[in-house]
Design an enzyme around this catalytic site. Structure first.
Site, PDB file in Angstrom:
ATOM      1  N   ILE A  46     -79.056 -55.752 -12.609  1.00  0.00           N
ATOM      2  CA  ILE A  46     -79.366 -56.794 -11.632  1.00  0.00           C
ATOM      3  C   ILE A  46     -80.354 -57.798 -12.213  1.00  0.00           C
ATOM      4  O   ILE A  46     -80.165 -59.018 -12.087  1.00  0.00           O
ATOM      5  CB  ILE A  46     -79.909 -56.182 -10.328  1.00  0.00           C
ATOM      6  CG1 ILE A  46     -78.835 -55.323  -9.654  1.00  0.00           C
ATOM      7  CG2 ILE A  46     -80.383 -57.271  -9.374  1.00  0.00           C
ATOM      8  CD1 ILE A  46     -79.327 -54.522  -8.459  1.00  0.00           C
TER       9      ILE A  46
ATOM     10  N   THR B  47     -86.007 -58.003  -4.064  1.00  0.00           N
ATOM     11  CA  THR B  47     -84.737 -57.524  -3.517  1.00  0.00           C
ATOM     12  C   THR B  47     -84.447 -56.122  -4.041  1.00  0.00           C
ATOM     13  O   THR B  47     -83.295 -55.698  -4.077  1.00  0.00           O
ATOM     14  CB  THR B  47     -83.583 -58.482  -3.889  1.00  0.00           C
ATOM     15  OG1 THR B  47     -83.585 -58.688  -5.308  1.00  0.00           O
ATOM     16  CG2 THR B  47     -83.721 -59.816  -3.185  1.00  0.00           C
ATOM     17  N   SER B  48     -85.498 -55.402  -4.437  1.00  0.00           N
ATOM     18  CA  SER B  48     -85.331 -54.061  -5.012  1.00  0.00           C
ATOM     19  C   SER B  48     -85.640 -52.975  -4.001  1.00  0.00           C
ATOM     20  O   SER B  48     -84.754 -52.463  -3.337  1.00  0.00           O
ATOM     21  CB  SER B  48     -86.208 -53.916  -6.266  1.00  0.00           C
ATOM     22  OG  SER B  48     -85.751 -54.765  -7.293  1.00  0.00           O
ATOM     23  N   ARG B  49     -86.914 -52.612  -3.860  1.00  0.00           N
ATOM     24  CA  ARG B  49     -87.342 -51.597  -2.910  1.00  0.00           C
ATOM     25  C   ARG B  49     -88.650 -52.032  -2.268  1.00  0.00           C
ATOM     26  O   ARG B  49     -89.548 -52.551  -2.928  1.00  0.00           O
ATOM     27  CB  ARG B  49     -87.522 -50.230  -3.598  1.00  0.00           C
ATOM     28  CG  ARG B  49     -86.214 -49.528  -3.948  1.00  0.00           C
ATOM     29  CD  ARG B  49     -85.464 -49.077  -2.708  1.00  0.00           C
ATOM     30  NE  ARG B  49     -84.219 -48.383  -2.987  1.00  0.00           N
ATOM     31  CZ  ARG B  49     -83.026 -48.958  -3.025  1.00  0.00           C
ATOM     32  NH1 ARG B  49     -82.922 -50.265  -2.825  1.00  0.00           N
ATOM     33  NH2 ARG B  49     -81.931 -48.249  -3.259  1.00  0.00           N
TER      34      ARG B  49
ATOM     35  N   ASP C 261     -86.022 -59.016   0.712  1.00  0.00           N
ATOM     36  CA  ASP C 261     -84.823 -58.472   1.340  1.00  0.00           C
ATOM     37  C   ASP C 261     -85.018 -56.992   1.661  1.00  0.00           C
ATOM     38  O   ASP C 261     -84.128 -56.356   2.213  1.00  0.00           O
ATOM     39  CB  ASP C 261     -83.619 -58.649   0.400  1.00  0.00           C
ATOM     40  CG  ASP C 261     -82.311 -58.197   1.031  1.00  0.00           C
ATOM     41  OD1 ASP C 261     -81.976 -58.716   2.114  1.00  0.00           O
ATOM     42  OD2 ASP C 261     -81.631 -57.333   0.450  1.00  0.00           O
TER      43      ASP C 261
ATOM     44  N   GLU D  67     -88.670 -50.321   6.469  1.00  0.00           N
ATOM     45  CA  GLU D  67     -87.429 -50.914   6.981  1.00  0.00           C
ATOM     46  C   GLU D  67     -86.531 -49.930   7.723  1.00  0.00           C
ATOM     47  O   GLU D  67     -85.692 -50.348   8.526  1.00  0.00           O
ATOM     48  CB  GLU D  67     -86.635 -51.556   5.847  1.00  0.00           C
ATOM     49  CG  GLU D  67     -86.065 -50.599   4.833  1.00  0.00           C
ATOM     50  CD  GLU D  67     -85.229 -51.340   3.783  1.00  0.00           C
ATOM     51  OE1 GLU D  67     -84.022 -51.079   3.724  1.00  0.00           O
ATOM     52  OE2 GLU D  67     -85.783 -52.161   3.047  1.00  0.00           O
TER      53      GLU D  67
ATOM     54  N   HIS E  31     -82.106 -56.493   4.144  1.00  0.00           N
ATOM     55  CA  HIS E  31     -81.419 -55.672   3.142  1.00  0.00           C
ATOM     56  C   HIS E  31     -79.929 -56.050   3.057  1.00  0.00           C
ATOM     57  O   HIS E  31     -79.050 -55.182   3.102  1.00  0.00           O
ATOM     58  CB  HIS E  31     -81.565 -54.184   3.460  1.00  0.00           C
ATOM     59  CG  HIS E  31     -81.555 -53.321   2.230  1.00  0.00           C
ATOM     60  ND1 HIS E  31     -82.509 -52.372   1.976  1.00  0.00           N
ATOM     61  CD2 HIS E  31     -80.701 -53.269   1.179  1.00  0.00           C
ATOM     62  CE1 HIS E  31     -82.237 -51.768   0.831  1.00  0.00           C
ATOM     63  NE2 HIS E  31     -81.150 -52.307   0.323  1.00  0.00           N
ATOM     64  N   GLN E  32     -79.669 -57.329   2.873  1.00  0.00           N
ATOM     65  CA  GLN E  32     -78.292 -57.800   2.815  1.00  0.00           C
ATOM     66  C   GLN E  32     -77.894 -58.293   1.426  1.00  0.00           C
ATOM     67  O   GLN E  32     -76.773 -58.776   1.237  1.00  0.00           O
ATOM     68  CB  GLN E  32     -78.060 -58.916   3.836  1.00  0.00           C
ATOM     69  CG  GLN E  32     -78.652 -60.277   3.464  1.00  0.00           C
ATOM     70  CD  GLN E  32     -78.253 -61.360   4.432  1.00  0.00           C
ATOM     71  OE1 GLN E  32     -78.818 -61.442   5.523  1.00  0.00           O
ATOM     72  NE2 GLN E  32     -77.313 -62.214   4.051  1.00  0.00           N
ATOM     73  N   ALA E  33     -78.777 -58.154   0.445  1.00  0.00           N
ATOM     74  CA  ALA E  33     -78.478 -58.695  -0.887  1.00  0.00           C
ATOM     75  C   ALA E  33     -77.201 -58.095  -1.471  1.00  0.00           C
ATOM     76  O   ALA E  33     -76.464 -58.766  -2.192  1.00  0.00           O
ATOM     77  CB  ALA E  33     -79.651 -58.463  -1.829  1.00  0.00           C
TER      78      ALA E  33
END
Length: 332
Positions: A155, A232-234, A258, A263, A295-297
């Protein structure tokens, strides 16, 4: 074989049912996440299929083992939510999807950056209200900016390729440098130097005990004033309390996330009629320079197809003992 499928969304069922035609597994779908509250009900099934917010600690894994579960199939790349050592003790095989359309996550990261930088979200709302003023929408060129990237796996590498196309200078940190990126002009430096030099900082590393709260009060103070931070990882890579303070002092110029460390109580559900009790997420959403997606990446047609395909293939191979223990999909 029977699979108990947790944290089910409507799109999961569509893609897994479509790809399951050739495997013919029996899949029981559950909307609830898998955790201590429901693990005892998992019976007469060899496999559980889980996602990022399912909690498989030692207690859950012991219960699953006692009920005959032999396989934990993660339909994601990260596995910080699974006690791998406990799975080994109880002889449960754990597999994952190590790479599914890395471009999906990378492109979403860039989309968030562009949206925040050029105020696209604000411009969209203004124009819908017939407000065509440009005041407050000033952005900046990405060309020539120094982009810091922590984590240059699939990524991170996809993200770097895009940013090189914008004419950015890339400074990266990874414990395993990628020579192909070095040949393209990417400079590998220490994590401290990345933090100090980046105009834009993007996180693309897995969450481990060593990098938990990688972004905290101390590391924020190393950064340039006004840095743009992307994650956009964790969620656990960022200390939320400290990032809020960094936003208040303007050390952090903008934040695009993201993922969020709490979450599992929020994402993948409609809470529009609820009063959210999480004060930190409410505070983050109050900042005009914070952009949050839920979390939509990963959420593209191509990625969902790959996730379903690889997950079901992993289960099939393990069930017939064809999976190589050295496969990147295998964790135990």
């Amino acid at each position: 074989m029977k699979i108990a499928f947790f944290s089910t969304q409507p799109y999961d069922k569509i893609f897994f049912d479509r790809l399951n035609v050739s495997h013919r597994f029996t899949i029981d779908y559950y909307e609830t996440h898998l955790g201590p509250h429901i693990a005892h009900t998992v019976k007469n099934t060899e496999t559980v299929c889980v996602f990022v917010n399912d909690k498989l600690n030692a207690e859950v894994i012991e219960t699953l083992s006692n009920n005959g579960v032999k396989i934990i199939a993660l339909r994601c790349a990260g596995f910080n939510n699974v006690d791998i050592e406990a799975a080994k003790r109880y002889g449960i095989k754990v597999c994952r999807v190590p790479a599914y359309s890395p471009e999906a996550v990378a492109e979403h990261t860039v989309a968030m950056l562009l949206t925040m930088n050029r105020k696209i979200h604000k411009a969209y709302n203004r124009v819908r209200e017939q407000n065509f003023s440009l005041n407050g929408l000033l952005g900046s060129n990405l060309a020539g900016k120094t982009v810091g990237v922590i984590g240059t796996g699939k990524i991170g590498k996809a993200f770097i390729r895009i940013m090189l196309g914008f004419g950015c200078k890339i400074w990266a940190h990874d414990i395993y440098p990628d020579n192909s990126l070095t040949e393209q002009g990417v400079q590998y430096v220490s994590s401290e130097q990345v933090l100090k030099e980046a105009d834009i900082l993007s996180l693309h590393c897995p969450l481990t005990p060593e990098n938990h709260y990688l972004i905290n009060r101390q590391t924020i103070n190393l950064m340039k004033t006004g840095v743009v931070l992307l994650n956009t990882s964790r969620g656990g890579l960022i200390n939320t309390v400290d990032i809020i303070e960094g936003l208040k002092t303007k050390q952090i110029g903008a934040l695009c996330i993201d993922v969020y460390e709490q979450e599992e109580k929020l994402f993948f559900r409609d809470l529009s009629s609820n009063i959210i009790q999480d004060d930190n997420i409410q505070r983050l959403m109050s900042f005009p320079n914070v952009l949050i997606t839920a979390h939509q990446a990963f959420f593209t047609e191509e990625a969902l197809k790959e996730i379903a395909e690889i997950t079901l293939e992993n289960i099939a191979k393990i069930s017939t003992e064809q999976m190589d223990d050295n496969s990147p999909s295998m964790l135990t």
